[in-house]
Design a protein around this motif. Structure first.
Motif, PDB file in Angstrom:
ATOM      1  N   VAL A  80       0.837  -1.105   0.050  1.00  0.00           N
ATOM      2  CA  VAL A  80       0.092   0.144  -0.017  1.00  0.00           C
ATOM      3  C   VAL A  80       0.882   1.171   0.137  1.00  0.00           C
ATOM      4  N   GLU A  81       0.620   2.020  -0.925  1.00  0.00           N
ATOM      5  CA  GLU A  81       1.372   3.426  -1.105  1.00  0.00           C
ATOM      6  C   GLU A  81       0.429   4.790  -0.766  1.00  0.00           C
ATOM      7  N   THR A  82       1.110   5.671  -0.339  1.00  0.00           N
ATOM      8  CA  THR A  82       0.516   7.059  -0.347  1.00  0.00           C
ATOM      9  C   THR A  82       1.593   7.826  -0.960  1.00  0.00           C
ATOM     10  N   TYR A  83       1.318   8.825  -1.902  1.00  0.00           N
ATOM     11  CA  TYR A  83       2.086   9.811  -2.658  1.00  0.00           C
ATOM     12  C   TYR A  83       1.714  11.039  -2.724  1.00  0.00           C
ATOM     13  N   ILE A  84       2.408  12.257  -2.697  1.00  0.00           N
ATOM     14  CA  ILE A  84       2.240  13.462  -3.010  1.00  0.00           C
ATOM     15  C   ILE A  84       3.074  14.114  -4.097  1.00  0.00           C
ATOM     16  N   ASP A  85       2.620  14.839  -4.762  1.00  0.00           N
ATOM     17  CA  ASP A  85       3.324  15.559  -5.893  1.00  0.00           C
ATOM     18  C   ASP A  85       2.663  16.909  -5.716  1.00  0.00           C
ATOM     19  N   GLY A  86       3.206  17.630  -6.974  1.00  0.00           N
ATOM     20  CA  GLY A  86       2.707  19.044  -7.034  1.00  0.00           C
ATOM     21  C   GLY A  86       1.179  19.014  -7.580  1.00  0.00           C
ATOM     22  N   THR A  87       0.927  17.689  -8.108  1.00  0.00           N
ATOM     23  CA  THR A  87      -0.705  17.806  -8.766  1.00  0.00           C
ATOM     24  C   THR A  87      -1.780  17.380  -7.862  1.00  0.00           C
ATOM     25  N   GLY A  88      -1.232  16.542  -6.731  1.00  0.00           N
ATOM     26  CA  GLY A  88      -2.328  16.020  -6.001  1.00  0.00           C
ATOM     27  C   GLY A  88      -1.873  15.021  -4.992  1.00  0.00           C
ATOM     28  N   GLY A  89      -2.604  14.289  -4.056  1.00  0.00           N
ATOM     29  CA  GLY A  89      -2.144  13.135  -3.308  1.00  0.00           C
ATOM     30  C   GLY A  89      -2.898  11.930  -3.886  1.00  0.00           C
ATOM     31  N   TYR A  90      -2.023  10.870  -3.544  1.00  0.00           N
ATOM     32  CA  TYR A  90      -2.522   9.492  -4.232  1.00  0.00           C
ATOM     33  C   TYR A  90      -2.457   8.571  -2.947  1.00  0.00           C
ATOM     34  N   LEU A  91      -3.297   7.610  -3.054  1.00  0.00           N
ATOM     35  CA  LEU A  91      -3.422   6.347  -2.065  1.00  0.00           C
ATOM     36  C   LEU A  91      -3.847   5.267  -2.901  1.00  0.00           C
ATOM     37  N   GLY A  92      -2.963   4.212  -2.808  1.00  0.00           N
ATOM     38  CA  GLY A  92      -3.396   2.878  -3.447  1.00  0.00           C
ATOM     39  C   GLY A  92      -2.560   1.778  -3.338  1.00  0.00           C
ATOM     40  N   THR A  93      -2.831   0.765  -3.994  1.00  0.00           N
ATOM     41  CA  THR A  93      -1.885  -0.460  -3.871  1.00  0.00           C
ATOM     42  C   THR A  93      -0.908  -0.528  -5.115  1.00  0.00           C
ATOM     43  N   ALA A  94       0.256  -0.824  -4.873  1.00  0.00           N
ATOM     44  CA  ALA A  94       1.269  -1.183  -5.842  1.00  0.00           C
ATOM     45  C   ALA A  94       1.292  -2.440  -6.539  1.00  0.00           C
ATOM     46  N   THR A  95       0.194  -3.444  -5.853  1.00  0.00           N
ATOM     47  CA  THR A  95       0.139  -4.723  -6.387  1.00  0.00           C
ATOM     48  C   THR A  95      -1.224  -4.985  -6.819  1.00  0.00           C
ATOM     49  N   ASN A  96      -1.299  -6.162  -7.415  1.00  0.00           N
ATOM     50  CA  ASN A  96      -2.741  -6.530  -7.924  1.00  0.00           C
ATOM     51  C   ASN A  96      -3.447  -6.950  -6.988  1.00  0.00           C
ATOM     52  N   HIS A  97      -3.979  -5.998  -5.925  1.00  0.00           N
ATOM     53  CA  HIS A  97      -4.723  -6.144  -4.892  1.00  0.00           C
ATOM     54  C   HIS A  97      -5.817  -5.201  -4.686  1.00  0.00           C
ATOM     55  N   PRO A  98      -7.082  -5.298  -4.151  1.00  0.00           N
ATOM     56  CA  PRO A  98      -7.915  -4.141  -4.040  1.00  0.00           C
ATOM     57  C   PRO A  98      -7.291  -3.315  -2.722  1.00  0.00           C
ATOM     58  N   LEU A  99      -7.825  -1.974  -2.836  1.00  0.00           N
ATOM     59  CA  LEU A  99      -7.736  -1.312  -1.513  1.00  0.00           C
ATOM     60  C   LEU A  99      -8.998  -1.056  -1.178  1.00  0.00           C
ATOM     61  N   MET A 100      -9.240  -1.741   0.353  1.00  0.00           N
ATOM     62  CA  MET A 100     -10.319  -1.674   1.017  1.00  0.00           C
ATOM     63  C   MET A 100     -10.275  -0.780   2.170  1.00  0.00           C
ATOM     64  N   PHE A 101     -11.807  -0.149   2.358  1.00  0.00           N
ATOM     65  CA  PHE A 101     -11.788   0.405   3.700  1.00  0.00           C
ATOM     66  C   PHE A 101     -12.862  -0.104   4.569  1.00  0.00           C
ATOM     67  N   PHE A 102     -12.699  -0.174   6.072  1.00  0.00           N
ATOM     68  CA  PHE A 102     -13.511  -0.981   6.676  1.00  0.00           C
ATOM     69  C   PHE A 102     -13.711  -0.002   8.020  1.00  0.00           C
ATOM     70  N   THR A 103     -14.700  -0.367   8.928  1.00  0.00           N
ATOM     71  CA  THR A 103     -14.896   0.344   9.904  1.00  0.00           C
ATOM     72  C   THR A 103     -15.088  -0.763  11.222  1.00  0.00           C
ATOM     73  N   ASN A 104     -15.201  -0.371  12.406  1.00  0.00           N
ATOM     74  CA  ASN A 104     -15.529  -1.582  13.413  1.00  0.00           C
ATOM     75  C   ASN A 104     -14.504  -2.603  13.561  1.00  0.00           C
ATOM     76  N   ASN A 105     -13.146  -2.363  13.137  1.00  0.00           N
ATOM     77  CA  ASN A 105     -12.107  -3.197  12.960  1.00  0.00           C
ATOM     78  C   ASN A 105     -12.109  -4.191  11.831  1.00  0.00           C
ATOM     79  N   SER A 106     -13.221  -4.406  11.166  1.00  0.00           N
ATOM     80  CA  SER A 106     -13.272  -5.588  10.362  1.00  0.00           C
ATOM     81  C   SER A 106     -14.312  -5.717   9.177  1.00  0.00           C
ATOM     82  N   ALA A 107     -15.366  -4.584   9.593  1.00  0.00           N
ATOM     83  CA  ALA A 107     -16.525  -4.731   8.813  1.00  0.00           C
ATOM     84  C   ALA A 107     -16.199  -3.889   7.330  1.00  0.00           C
ATOM     85  N   GLU A 108     -16.246  -4.705   6.204  1.00  0.00           N
ATOM     86  CA  GLU A 108     -15.648  -3.866   4.927  1.00  0.00           C
ATOM     87  C   GLU A 108     -16.758  -3.004   4.530  1.00  0.00           C
TER      88      GLU A 108
END
Length: 103
Positions: free
Chosen positions: A72-100
């Motif tokens: 998982v990577e975060t990156y910033i440059d002069g055009t914006g901020g980026y968050l994603g995976t650098a591998t062939n895997h989904p980026l998932m968001f969850f709450t309550n410790n595990s509820a996707e």
């Protein structure tokens, strides 16, 4: 003050001590890693508690965490901020410790 261990370019390994409970590793008199009295760890910042238990601060560049399979990577440059995976895997968001909630 801070207890420091510094890899000096002129005097070799230099140690200074105090009673603040803060430990700092330096290279050429520049902070590389700071551990505060609450065991918050900062890399690239002298104020790790500002960013959380483990803070990696790299202005103008990327930060990555990996478990050997997923990166998982975060990156910033002069055009914006980026968050994603650098591998062939989904980026998932969850709450309550595990509820996707989103991917």
């Amino acid at each position: 003050m801070t207890t420091t261990i510094n890899a000096s370019t002129t005097a070799g390994l230099v140690q200074t001590a105090d009673t603040s409970g803060i430990l700092q590793l330096q290279t050429a008199n520049t902070a590389a890693v700071t551990v505060d009295a609450s065991q918050n760890v900062g890399i690239g910042t002298t104020s790790p508690a500002t960013y959380g238990k483990l803070a990696v601060y790299a202005s103008g560049s990327g930060i990555a965490q990996t478990n050997g399979t997923v990166t998982v990577e975060t990156y910033i440059d002069g055009t914006g901020g980026y968050l994603g995976t650098a591998t062939n895997h989904p980026l998932m968001f969850f709450t309550n410790n595990s509820a996707e909630r989103m991917r």
